[in-house]
Design a protein around this motif. Structure first.
Motif, PDB file in Angstrom:
ATOM      1  N   SER A 151       0.860  -1.182   0.000  1.00 33.37           N
ATOM      2  CA  SER A 151       0.000   0.000   0.000  1.00 33.37           C
ATOM      3  C   SER A 151       0.897   1.233   0.000  1.00 33.37           C
ATOM      4  O   SER A 151       1.655   1.447   0.953  1.00 33.37           O
ATOM      5  CB  SER A 151      -0.905   0.006   1.239  1.00 33.37           C
ATOM      6  N   ALA A 152       0.840   2.020  -1.063  1.00 33.55           N
ATOM      7  CA  ALA A 152       1.748   3.154  -1.223  1.00 33.55           C
ATOM      8  C   ALA A 152       1.690   4.093  -0.026  1.00 33.55           C
ATOM      9  O   ALA A 152       0.614   4.511   0.408  1.00 33.55           O
ATOM     10  CB  ALA A 152       1.413   3.927  -2.494  1.00 33.55           C
ATOM     11  N   GLY A 153       2.853   4.401   0.529  1.00 26.43           N
ATOM     12  CA  GLY A 153       2.936   5.315   1.655  1.00 26.43           C
ATOM     13  C   GLY A 153       2.672   4.689   3.001  1.00 26.43           C
ATOM     14  O   GLY A 153       2.676   5.380   4.019  1.00 26.43           O
ATOM     15  N   SER A 154       2.456   3.379   3.012  1.00 23.82           N
ATOM     16  CA  SER A 154       2.195   2.691   4.277  1.00 23.82           C
ATOM     17  C   SER A 154       3.498   2.311   4.960  1.00 23.82           C
ATOM     18  O   SER A 154       4.580   2.382   4.371  1.00 23.82           O
ATOM     19  CB  SER A 154       1.368   1.419   4.044  1.00 23.82           C
ATOM     20  N   PRO A 171      14.988  -0.072  -5.170  1.00 28.08           N
ATOM     21  CA  PRO A 171      13.538  -0.287  -5.051  1.00 28.08           C
ATOM     22  C   PRO A 171      12.754   0.180  -6.267  1.00 28.08           C
ATOM     23  O   PRO A 171      11.698  -0.383  -6.576  1.00 28.08           O
ATOM     24  CB  PRO A 171      13.164   0.548  -3.816  1.00 28.08           C
ATOM     25  N   ALA A 172      13.261   1.196  -6.967  1.00 32.49           N
ATOM     26  CA  ALA A 172      12.546   1.726  -8.125  1.00 32.49           C
ATOM     27  C   ALA A 172      12.786   0.916  -9.392  1.00 32.49           C
ATOM     28  O   ALA A 172      11.894   0.790 -10.234  1.00 32.49           O
ATOM     29  CB  ALA A 172      12.938   3.184  -8.359  1.00 32.49           C
ATOM     30  N   ALA A 173      13.984   0.331  -9.529  1.00 29.93           N
ATOM     31  CA  ALA A 173      14.349  -0.336 -10.777  1.00 29.93           C
ATOM     32  C   ALA A 173      14.322  -1.858 -10.704  1.00 29.93           C
ATOM     33  O   ALA A 173      14.006  -2.528 -11.693  1.00 29.93           O
ATOM     34  CB  ALA A 173      15.745   0.120 -11.226  1.00 29.93           C
ATOM     35  N   ASP A 307      12.720   8.187   8.792  1.00 31.41           N
ATOM     36  CA  ASP A 307      11.856   7.731   7.712  1.00 31.41           C
ATOM     37  C   ASP A 307      11.598   8.789   6.642  1.00 31.41           C
ATOM     38  O   ASP A 307      11.156   8.451   5.533  1.00 31.41           O
ATOM     39  CB  ASP A 307      10.504   7.272   8.279  1.00 31.41           C
ATOM     40  N   VAL A 308      11.828  10.047   6.968  1.00 29.10           N
ATOM     41  CA  VAL A 308      11.507  11.130   6.027  1.00 29.10           C
ATOM     42  C   VAL A 308      12.143  10.933   4.650  1.00 29.10           C
ATOM     43  O   VAL A 308      11.449  11.040   3.616  1.00 29.10           O
ATOM     44  CB  VAL A 308      11.888  12.500   6.628  1.00 29.10           C
ATOM     45  N   PRO A 309      13.450  10.633   4.541  1.00 27.04           N
ATOM     46  CA  PRO A 309      14.048  10.458   3.200  1.00 27.04           C
ATOM     47  C   PRO A 309      13.410   9.327   2.397  1.00 27.04           C
ATOM     48  O   PRO A 309      13.336   9.399   1.157  1.00 27.04           O
ATOM     49  CB  PRO A 309      15.519  10.160   3.507  1.00 27.04           C
ATOM     50  N   TYR A 310      12.954   8.282   3.079  1.00 31.53           N
ATOM     51  CA  TYR A 310      12.368   7.147   2.366  1.00 31.53           C
ATOM     52  C   TYR A 310      10.990   7.497   1.809  1.00 31.53           C
ATOM     53  O   TYR A 310      10.592   7.000   0.750  1.00 31.53           O
ATOM     54  CB  TYR A 310      12.312   5.932   3.285  1.00 31.53           C
ATOM     55  N   LEU A 311      10.262   8.359   2.507  1.00 34.44           N
ATOM     56  CA  LEU A 311       8.969   8.783   1.971  1.00 34.44           C
ATOM     57  C   LEU A 311       9.149   9.593   0.696  1.00 34.44           C
ATOM     58  O   LEU A 311       8.331   9.518  -0.218  1.00 34.44           O
ATOM     59  CB  LEU A 311       8.220   9.611   3.027  1.00 34.44           C
ATOM     60  N   ARG A 312      10.212  10.356   0.624  1.00 35.48           N
ATOM     61  CA  ARG A 312      10.488  11.097  -0.608  1.00 35.48           C
ATOM     62  C   ARG A 312      10.717  10.118  -1.775  1.00 35.48           C
ATOM     63  O   ARG A 312      10.283  10.355  -2.899  1.00 35.48           O
ATOM     64  CB  ARG A 312      11.715  11.980  -0.427  1.00 35.48           C
ATOM     65  N   LYS A 313      11.404   9.006  -1.486  1.00 32.98           N
ATOM     66  CA  LYS A 313      11.701   8.028  -2.531  1.00 32.98           C
ATOM     67  C   LYS A 313      10.455   7.277  -2.988  1.00 32.98           C
ATOM     68  O   LYS A 313      10.363   6.836  -4.130  1.00 32.98           O
ATOM     69  CB  LYS A 313      12.740   7.019  -2.026  1.00 32.98           C
ATOM     70  N   ILE A 314       9.521   7.117  -2.072  1.00 29.11           N
ATOM     71  CA  ILE A 314       8.316   6.362  -2.405  1.00 29.11           C
ATOM     72  C   ILE A 314       7.491   7.081  -3.473  1.00 29.11           C
ATOM     73  O   ILE A 314       6.771   6.465  -4.258  1.00 29.11           O
ATOM     74  CB  ILE A 314       7.481   6.117  -1.123  1.00 29.11           C
TER      75      ILE A 314
END
Length: 474
Positions: A151-154, A171-173, A307-314
């Protein structure tokens, strides 16, 4: 449980409700308080499902207010309604909490405040990645090139991103993340349209309990705290500090009830949600995966910053958050009382496994070793001093024709409680007799143990049971 509820209701009615203190108007004049919660996200039960079922908030508020409970699958719709001013108080996981702050902080008085915690796990064990039972994947890296439901952002999504990076993947590629609600993703996993499933409590445990999945990655291996908490609209809290105090006091009441009656609480939550009580207890029981504690601990605030930097990546349209401005435990301090600082500093689970292990003839010594057995027809669980002792109890129960509802053991490395029958077992002949059979939540974890213990070997659950029953664990 009925006796406890009656006693607690009598106590609250005797003088602890706002209505009794302020001369309540009739119910027709009651003002509505809207609470958003996630019934199946059982790490929030003390601010949602259990709190609601016990009626504790209503008793604290009295007749001056009417509570409207709104149930959602994830934190995203709760945040959307808080932005619109349609939900006053909500509970959600750490990543959704940050998104909540991100959406509301630009609104000035429309911002929200994090005022309490429901439950937490300092290692990250509330989030996990599972695969189909027949999957050839043995580690997270084996999901490269595969589709994973999240679930995106979870919180589950956040753990997946961090864990993939730790495993050396992009995670993106390297992985296709499919944005799905938990129940949709569970169906997709069964249908084979995704090969992995990254979610938050209690979905991974539910799928494993139903034999529909196997645990591939335990969030505890990440070593990053994860938690769920309560947010309040700042403007609402300014206008209704009495409601915020009542909510926090009711949450403290519900937390105390869960600590003192974990089996009854699990049965209650199971009845309301339709989840198996055995799954609820895995997370919410004694020394369970979740530690329920309302205090806002510095480790959890630090986890938000982490966790803030990881939310940017999501890629959830996330903007920067002032975490210090978001966290406000002043109302909780007032509701909690003088022991707040001392309890905030403690990370000991107030709901502990205690008692004597009748099979091994020893007292339970503490977390990290103790487990429990839940036999059919019994109103409480039985303690086991070590996983090896627990296997002996299971063997004895089988020999006596007893049905076992569930058996819980702690991972030998992380302490994460898991189902004994779904754990990966290692036999170590160099260990003491009562510690010779060791459980791990994942094969990856078990193999890490073998690297440092060359005499040890992975054994099947059935072989571990036979070894324990025959006294040949060594």
């Amino acid at each position: 449980m009925r006796t406890m509820i009656v006693a607690l209701v009598a106590f609250l009615a005797a003088g602890c409700s706002l209505g009794a203190a302020s001369g309540s108007p009739g119910s027709g004049d009651a003002e509505t308080v809207v609470v958003g919660y996630q019934s199946k996200t059982i790490n929030t039960v003390t601010a949602g499902t259990l709190l609601r079922s016990l009626g504790l908030l209503e008793k604290r508020l009295g007749r001056r207010y009417r509570v409207e409970w709104q149930d959602y699958d994830t934190g995203a719709p709760i945040t959307a309604k808080m932005v619109a001013g349609k939900i006053d108080i909500g509970s959600m996981g750490d990543y959704p909490l940050l998104i909540n702050a991100s959406r509301t902080q630009p609104l000035g008085d429309g911002r929200t405040d994090l005022v309490s915690v429901t439950g937490y796990n300092l290692r990250g064990g509330l989030n996990m990645v599972v695969v189909p039972p027949s999957s050839p994947a043995r580690t997270l890296a084996d999901l490269k090139g595969r589709a994973v439901s999240a679930s995106a952002g979870s919180a589950g999504h956040g753990t997946l991103v961090q864990a993939l990076e730790k495993a050396g993947l992009d995670p993106a590629a390297d992985v296709e993340t499919v944005n799905q609600l938990p129940q949709v993703g569970a169906s997709a996993l069964q249908a084979g349209t995704v090969q992995g499933y990254a979610q938050f409590v209690a979905w991974p445990g539910l799928l494993v309990f139903k034999k529909q999945a196997r645990l591939l990655y335990d969030g505890s291996a990440l070593g990053v705290p994860t938690f769920h908490g309560v947010v309040v609209r700042h403007a609402y809290a300014e206008r209704h500090p009495d409601v915020v105090q009542a909510f926090l006091q009711a949450q403290i009441d519900a937390t105390r009830y869960l600590h003192e009656h974990p089996v009854q609480a699990a049965e209650s939550v199971a009845k309301v949600t339709g989840l198996p009580a055995e799954v609820v207890y895995l997370y919410n029981g004694r020394d369970g995966i979740s530690t329920f504690d309302v205090t806002v601990k510095p480790q959890l605030v630090a986890a938000l910053e982490h966790d803030v930097p990881y939310l940017r990546k999501i890629g959830t349209d996330f903007t920067d958050v002032d975490v210090d401005a978001f966290v406000d435990d002043a109302p909780l301090r007032k509701a909690y009382g003088p022991s707040y600082d001392a309890d905030t500093a403690s990370t000991v689970n107030p709901a502990r496994i205690t008692g004597r292990d009748a099979t091994c003839g020893t007292q339970v010594s503490g977390p990290g070793r103790a487990g429990e057995i839940w036999l059919a027809g019994e109103q409480d669980t039985r303690p086991a001093a070590t996983p090896t002792c627990l296997l002996r109890q299971l063997a004895a129960a089988a020999a006596g024709g007893r049905t076992v509802r569930a058996a819980y053991v702690p991972d030998a490395a992380t302490g994460t409680h898991w189902f004994a029958g779904d754990s990966v077992w290692v036999r170590d002949p160099s260990a003491p007799k009562d510690d010779a059979l060791l459980p791990f939540t994942t094969r990856d974890g078990a193999e890490a143990y073998l690297e440092d213990h060359p005499k040890a070997a992975i054994v099947s659950y059935e072989d571990a049971l036979r070894a324990a029953a025959g006294g040949a664990a060594r």
